[in-house]
Design a protein around this motif. Structure first.
Motif: not given
Length: 330
Positions: A18-26, A247-264
């Motif tokens: 509840a309050g987490v698995t909304d459409k953007p997160f899914r 798998l290797p941990e995601p790079s900071l660049t990927e984390v940034r891009d994933v997060l910015l896309g999620h925020l958008e």
């Protein structure tokens, strides 16, 4: 693994929260490797179906198949109607919530409180399974408390009622999320059923996922809190299950891009100011293991606009990527 005619590949599932698995997160978790993502619970009472909150929770436009929608309630006929309504609005799998431990849900005799009334459970499951022509799944806990761990009985009732798959969180309702999940009960349930069973609780790494699958014999793992701020955990688990390699941990660049896309996506889905407010908890989860987390949150949580929130987030991660000293101004 199959749920009805839906193939779930990989067998790694985003748990309903509840309050987490909304459409953007899914959508994000599916893109990053989840084989199935279950919606946050939707209320079964038709008086609330046209509220802004419910309409958003029932919005599945553009969402990858299969679309699984969780419903919550306590009256068999009302839950059956809710299942039909959600199928008419895009649901391809209906999930019934008998696992939520929240006090306000249990006080209404819904969620995991239903496990205290096995006869009512049977009526609910039969009513919903008969109401729709899509697979119906169920999520439960091991029981109400340590003295009432009746999950195996509920599991048998579920299979007999026509439930297509069962998710079991390895804690009682009284435990909430405290202590360690135990998997022996889940293993016993899997051994007695013919339908797919998903193991849930404390699965926070690829190694833990593999360990739990071996211990329980389950068909899939269900990941909840460990995906908050780490949506790439699904591809990590899938890769490890398939290859035995990490798998290797995601790079900071990927984390940034994933997060910015999620925020958008959050800003577009909820609008302002709701999207900005809802994004704050996700920002905290993404940054919780990063340097200067407290300073970052203190500043970014004061952002009142989507533009400011995006800019502060980009500035934070760009500084980390460049290895520069962080200078976050209010």
């Amino acid at each position: 693994m199959q749920i009805g005619h839906h193939r779930i590949d990989p067998p790694v599932i985003l748990a309903p929260m509840a309050g987490v698995t909304d459409k953007p997160f899914r959508q994000l978790c599916k893109r990053l490797g989840a084989g199935l993502a279950v919606s946050e619970m939707t209320i079964s009472d038709p008086r609330f179906w046209n509220t802004e909150k419910s309409l958003r929770r029932m919005d599945h436009l553009g969402e990858p198949d299969p679309i699984s929608v969780q419903i919550a309630g306590t009256v068999p006929e009302v839950l059956a109607d809710a299942a039909r309504y959600n199928v008419d609005h895009g649901a391809q799998i209906i999930d019934i919530n008998m696992g939520c431990p929240a006090k306000k849900v249990c006080n209404a005799w819904a969620g995991s409180a239903l496990m205290r009334d096995e006869a009512l459970v049977a009526r609910i499951l039969s009513a919903v399974a008969r109401a729709v022509d899509v697979p119906v799944t169920l999520k439960i806990r091991t029981g109400w408390n340590a003295d009432n761990k009746n999950a195996p009985t509920i599991a048998r009732i579920a299979q007999d009622a026509g439930i297509a798959a069962l998710a079991v969180h390895g804690r009682t309702r009284d435990q909430q999320y405290a202590g360690a999940a135990e998997y022996d009960t889940i293993a016993a349930i899997k051994a007695m059923l013919d339908i797919p069973v998903f193991a849930n609780g404390d699965i926070d790494s690829p190694q833990k996922a593999a360990q739990v699958l071996r211990h329980t014999g389950c068909d899939a793992v269900m990941v909840g809190r460990a995906a908050q701020g780490r949506p790439w955990i699904f591809r990590e688990i899938s890769h490890f299950l398939g290859t035995g390699e990490l798998l290797p941990e995601p790079s900071l660049t990927e984390v940034r891009d994933v997060l910015l896309g999620h925020l958008e996506h959050l800003h577009a889905f909820y609008g302002e100011p709701a999207g900005v407010r809802i994004a704050r908890k996700h920002l905290g989860w993404y940054a919780k293991d990063r340097p200067e987390n407290a300073a970052f949150r203190a500043v970014v949580n004061r952002a009142e606009t989507a533009t400011a929130q995006m800019a502060l987030t980009r500035e934070y991660f760009d500084a980390l990527i460049a290895g520069e000293p962080l200078s976050l101004a209010a």
